[in-house]
Design a protein around this motif. Structure first.
Motif, PDB file in Angstrom:
ATOM      1  N   LEU A   1      -3.658   1.685  -3.938  1.00 27.82           N
ATOM      2  CA  LEU A   1      -2.897   0.067  -3.624  1.00 27.82           C
ATOM      3  C   LEU A   1      -3.858  -0.464  -5.336  1.00 27.82           C
ATOM      4  CD1 LEU A   1      -5.303  -2.418  -2.488  1.00 27.82           C
ATOM      5  CD2 LEU A   1      -5.706   0.262  -2.584  1.00 27.82           C
TER       6      LEU A   1
ATOM      7  N   ALA B   1      -5.077   5.987   1.381  1.00 28.21           N
ATOM      8  CA  ALA B   1      -3.753   4.751   1.053  1.00 28.21           C
ATOM      9  C   ALA B   1      -4.516   4.622  -0.600  1.00 28.21           C
ATOM     10  CB  ALA B   1      -3.926   3.655   1.440  1.00 28.21           C
TER      11      ALA B   1
ATOM     12  N   PHE C   1       1.173  -1.582   0.021  1.00 28.96           N
ATOM     13  CA  PHE C   1       0.069  -0.347   0.006  1.00 28.96           C
ATOM     14  C   PHE C   1       0.772   1.236   0.245  1.00 28.96           C
ATOM     15  CE2 PHE C   1      -2.762  -2.809   1.591  1.00 28.96           C
ATOM     16  CZ  PHE C   1      -4.366  -2.582   1.535  1.00 28.96           C
TER      17      PHE C   1
END
Length: 234
Positions: free
Chosen positions: A160, A158, A143
């Motif tokens: 990802l 975050a 992440f």
């Protein structure tokens, strides 16, 4: 007013008159499923060695009734555990099921350090005072992490990488989607939004996985997926 009205969709039964607010477990990427309702939800991510969940439901009852069966459907077991939970922030509609998950499935639970005080599920702290973007492993899944205080002091956003019909794409997870009535916290929030935009631009992000899905129409898209199929929904 948008937030207040949408809170009426939040429920833990998902049955009877409230059934329309609950969204059935929905696959949105090759390796990501949504579990939740039209107000707030969680994302289950499959990795090679186990599951990673973003946020932790409203209550222990909701984690038991909805999240645990969803994990079992995705292969949860002794050789394929729930490895980690990333909490976007410490509000109860995001971490209400964390204690149940910790007690019953024992994942490592990550939370911004400024929100960890008094939490019974012994979270692993993400340093909220370091406002720089950095990459870290959560349950073996990479992440890009960015503390984004303002909604709460420990809000954490975050990015990802997920798989979309075999293609790798990057998605943003928002740490918190509304401001308080505190001027200093509003200033923090606006600064966090600017830094989020900078992260999204630098990483060339393709889309968003928002815990509060009423902000961006994700609920309607999931209903569309369920009515047709994922390949036909843009």
């Amino acid at each position: 007013q948008i937030v207040i009205a949408s809170r009426g969709w939040n429920n833990t039964s998902g049955t009877g008159a409230n059934a329309e607010y609950r969204i059935p477990m929905t696959q949105i990427f090759d390796d990501v499923w949504f579990v939740g309702n039209h107000y707030v939800g969680q994302y289950l991510i499959k990795t090679a060695t186990g599951l990673v969940q973003v946020d932790a439901a409203n209550t222990s009852g909701e984690a038991t009734t909805f999240n645990h069966p969803a994990m079992q459907a995705l292969g949860l077991g002794p050789s394929y555990p729930l490895k980690a939970v990333l909490l976007t922030h410490g509000h109860g509609d995001h971490d209400g099921g964390a204690s149940w998950l910790k007690s019953n499935l024992n994942p490592e639970i990550f939370l911004g350090s400024a929100d960890v005080a008094g939490k019974s599920y012994a979270p692993t702290s993400i340093d909220s005072t370091n406002l720089s973007m950095r990459q870290m492993s959560i349950g073996g899944k990479p992440f890009w992490i960015l503390p984004t205080p303002g909604h709460t002091p420990g809000s954490t956003s975050a990015v990802l990488e997920v798989q979309d019909h075999g293609k790798t794409v990057r998605v943003l997870i928002n740490g918190g989607q509304s401001m308080t009535n505190s001027i200093p916290q509003v200033a923090q929030y606006l600064d966090s939004i600017e830094r989020t935009y900078a992260m999204v631009k630098a990483l060339r992000v393709d889309g968003v996985m928002t815990p509060h899905i009423y902000w961006d129409g994700e609920g309607a898209k999931m209903r569309e997926i369920l009515a047709t199929d994922r390949k036909s929904v843009v």
